[in-house]
Design a protein around this motif. Sequence first.
Motif, short mmCIF file in Angstrom:
data_model
loop_
_atom_site.label_atom_id
_atom_site.label_comp_id
_atom_site.label_asym_id
_atom_site.label_seq_id
_atom_site.Cartn_x
_atom_site.Cartn_y
_atom_site.Cartn_z
N TYR A 5 9.49 -122.59 54.41
CA TYR A 5 9.73 -121.23 53.90
C TYR A 5 11.22 -121.02 53.63
CZ TYR A 5 10.85 -116.27 54.11
OH TYR A 5 11.38 -115.02 53.85
N HIS A 6 12.06 -121.39 54.58
CA HIS A 6 13.49 -121.13 54.43
C HIS A 6 14.12 -121.97 53.33
CE1 HIS A 6 14.10 -118.19 57.54
NE2 HIS A 6 13.46 -118.93 58.43
N ARG A 7 13.57 -123.16 53.08
CA ARG A 7 14.12 -123.99 52.00
C ARG A 7 13.96 -123.34 50.64
NH1 ARG A 7 12.51 -128.52 55.22
NH2 ARG A 7 10.39 -128.44 54.38
N MET A 8 13.00 -122.42 50.54
CA MET A 8 12.73 -121.75 49.27
C MET A 8 13.52 -120.45 49.12
SD MET A 8 10.64 -123.87 47.96
CE MET A 8 10.02 -122.95 46.55
N ARG A 45 4.62 -128.57 64.53
CA ARG A 45 3.71 -128.31 63.41
C ARG A 45 4.08 -127.00 62.70
NH1 ARG A 45 1.83 -126.82 59.66
NH2 ARG A 45 -0.32 -126.68 58.90
N TYR A 46 4.35 -125.96 63.46
CA TYR A 46 4.64 -124.66 62.86
C TYR A 46 6.12 -124.53 62.50
CZ TYR A 46 -0.05 -123.93 64.46
OH TYR A 46 -1.40 -124.06 64.65
N ALA A 47 6.95 -125.27 63.17
CA ALA A 47 8.36 -125.31 62.79
C ALA A 47 8.52 -125.86 61.38
CB ALA A 47 9.15 -126.14 63.78
N ALA A 48 7.69 -126.83 61.02
CA ALA A 48 7.75 -127.40 59.67
C ALA A 48 7.40 -126.34 58.63
CB ALA A 48 6.80 -128.59 59.57
N ASP A 49 6.41 -125.51 58.92
CA ASP A 49 6.05 -124.43 57.99
C ASP A 49 7.22 -123.45 57.83
OD1 ASP A 49 3.55 -125.53 57.74
OD2 ASP A 49 2.60 -124.16 59.16
N PRO A 87 12.03 -102.22 50.05
CA PRO A 87 12.14 -101.65 51.39
C PRO A 87 10.88 -101.81 52.23
CG PRO A 87 11.98 -99.92 49.73
CD PRO A 87 12.20 -101.19 48.99
N ARG A 88 9.74 -102.05 51.59
CA ARG A 88 8.49 -102.18 52.35
C ARG A 88 8.44 -103.45 53.17
NH1 ARG A 88 4.54 -101.76 47.33
NH2 ARG A 88 6.14 -103.28 46.67
N VAL A 89 9.24 -104.46 52.80
CA VAL A 89 9.17 -105.74 53.51
C VAL A 89 10.50 -106.14 54.12
CG1 VAL A 89 7.22 -106.58 52.14
CG2 VAL A 89 9.56 -107.02 51.35
N VAL A 90 11.44 -105.21 54.21
CA VAL A 90 12.75 -105.53 54.76
C VAL A 90 12.65 -106.06 56.17
CG1 VAL A 90 14.90 -104.49 55.59
CG2 VAL A 90 14.12 -104.02 53.28
N GLY A 91 11.85 -105.41 57.02
CA GLY A 91 11.74 -105.83 58.41
C GLY A 91 11.26 -107.26 58.56
N SER A 92 10.22 -107.61 57.82
CA SER A 92 9.67 -108.96 57.90
C SER A 92 10.67 -110.00 57.38
CB SER A 92 8.37 -109.05 57.10
OG SER A 92 7.37 -108.25 57.68
N ARG A 93 11.32 -109.69 56.28
CA ARG A 93 12.29 -110.63 55.72
C ARG A 93 13.45 -110.87 56.69
NH1 ARG A 93 13.18 -108.84 49.37
NH2 ARG A 93 11.69 -110.32 48.47
N LEU A 94 13.95 -109.80 57.29
CA LEU A 94 15.08 -109.95 58.20
C LEU A 94 14.68 -110.64 59.49
CD1 LEU A 94 16.85 -106.51 57.69
CD2 LEU A 94 17.53 -108.73 56.77
N ALA A 95 13.47 -110.38 59.98
CA ALA A 95 13.01 -111.08 61.18
C ALA A 95 12.93 -112.58 60.93
CB ALA A 95 11.65 -110.53 61.62
N ARG A 96 12.47 -112.96 59.74
CA ARG A 96 12.43 -114.38 59.41
C ARG A 96 13.83 -114.95 59.23
NH1 ARG A 96 7.74 -112.59 56.16
NH2 ARG A 96 9.08 -112.39 54.32
N LEU A 97 14.72 -114.15 58.60
CA LEU A 97 16.07 -114.63 58.35
C LEU A 97 16.84 -114.84 59.65
CD1 LEU A 97 18.24 -115.27 56.21
CD2 LEU A 97 18.88 -112.84 56.27
N LEU A 98 16.55 -114.07 60.68
CA LEU A 98 17.28 -114.20 61.92
C LEU A 98 17.16 -115.61 62.49
CD1 LEU A 98 19.07 -112.61 63.89
CD2 LEU A 98 16.99 -112.03 65.17
N HIS A 99 16.11 -116.33 62.14
CA HIS A 99 15.95 -117.71 62.60
C HIS A 99 17.13 -118.57 62.16
CE1 HIS A 99 14.43 -121.79 63.04
NE2 HIS A 99 14.63 -121.97 61.74
N THR A 100 17.71 -118.28 61.01
CA THR A 100 18.82 -119.11 60.53
C THR A 100 20.10 -118.86 61.32
OG1 THR A 100 19.52 -117.50 58.86
CG2 THR A 100 17.85 -119.10 58.20
N VAL A 101 20.13 -117.74 62.06
CA VAL A 101 21.29 -117.39 62.87
C VAL A 101 21.05 -117.75 64.34
CG1 VAL A 101 22.79 -115.48 63.60
CG2 VAL A 101 21.82 -115.49 61.29
#
Length: 352
Positions: free
Chosen positions: A155-158, A147-151, A125-139
């Motif tokens: 991340y998402h490939r993993m 350069r930063y899009a590659a990074d 639960p301590r990192v739910v917000g960060s994980r979901l904010a990153r996941l929203l990119h896939t939607v």
Amino acid sequence: MSVLGDVRFAPPPDLRSLVPGLGMSALRAFQPRHPDDQLFCPDAIRDDPGLGDLVDDMVVEWARHVGIYDGRLDKLRSYGFGRYMMLAHPACNDPDRLLMATKCLVAEWATDDYYVDEIELGADPRVVGSRLARLLHTVDPARMVPRYAADMDEYHRMQPISEAFRSAVEHLTRYTTTAQLGRFQHQMAILFLAWTQEADWHVNRRKPPVWEYLVQRHLNSYLPPMILIDVLAGYELPAHEFYHPEVRRAFTTAGNAAVLVNDLHSGPAESDDDHNLPRVLAREEGLTHEQAVAKTVEIHNELMHTYVELATRLSAVGSPSLRRFLADTWAWVGGSRRWHATTGRYNKTNGS
């Protein structure tokens, strides 16, 4: 043409007229069948086990490919999420459209399991917000310089959850209009917000009052899968009707009622740290478990009666597409009820 706007609603017609083919089966749907037999809710209109099994086979293979539920695929199969979508979308006989909806549903459910609920799957639960904010990119993809899009892509490939959502949304876009995809993206952002609220309760060891829990359930309702009702049925409810305040009220009311059926069935399988409406009611109002379950049923039924009132009024002034959408929503909640009563996720006799 719709005449929604500054219109005086006509007296509501019989809701059964909104749902072709219901007739007396709608009345039989309210007769006692399950422990939650006092629910004011239809039963499934269509049950095609062969179609449900086909979609379940395909979605398990998809889950294997994207990497979610590794070592748990037999359990995933027992849940019957493909059967869920078959029951909830009786207007759709196309296995590929049902598979698309099931991929979206399983991606959502897996995110809840992996990121919010199940510690053994890595939930924190301590990192739910960060994980979901990153996941929203896939939607709803973030836009940045290469350069930063590659990074970000690396991340998402993993992340199996990222791959599940990316794959599900790619399939979804084959069938949606631009407006329908936008609806889905918006609803995912709302769902992710709800999960961060739930994580806040866990991190701060805070027990929500009933009103706040119901707010969270409004955000974390069954609208994410319900938002695809017209997509699967092969039509589009126009935006000016879909987003009309009274239509939105009716649709969200149905979604809120449907998710309380989940609270009734999922409670016995949840840990002591989880929240559901019977548990929150029992704690705040000093009720026994049985009394809290009965009150949850009462709240569900009040919401469903409100939906019937709103839907019948709207059907008198809306377009044919709106009347169809309201009927399909009625059918969806009936299919959802049947799934909850029979899925292996909540019924040990079915393999959970």
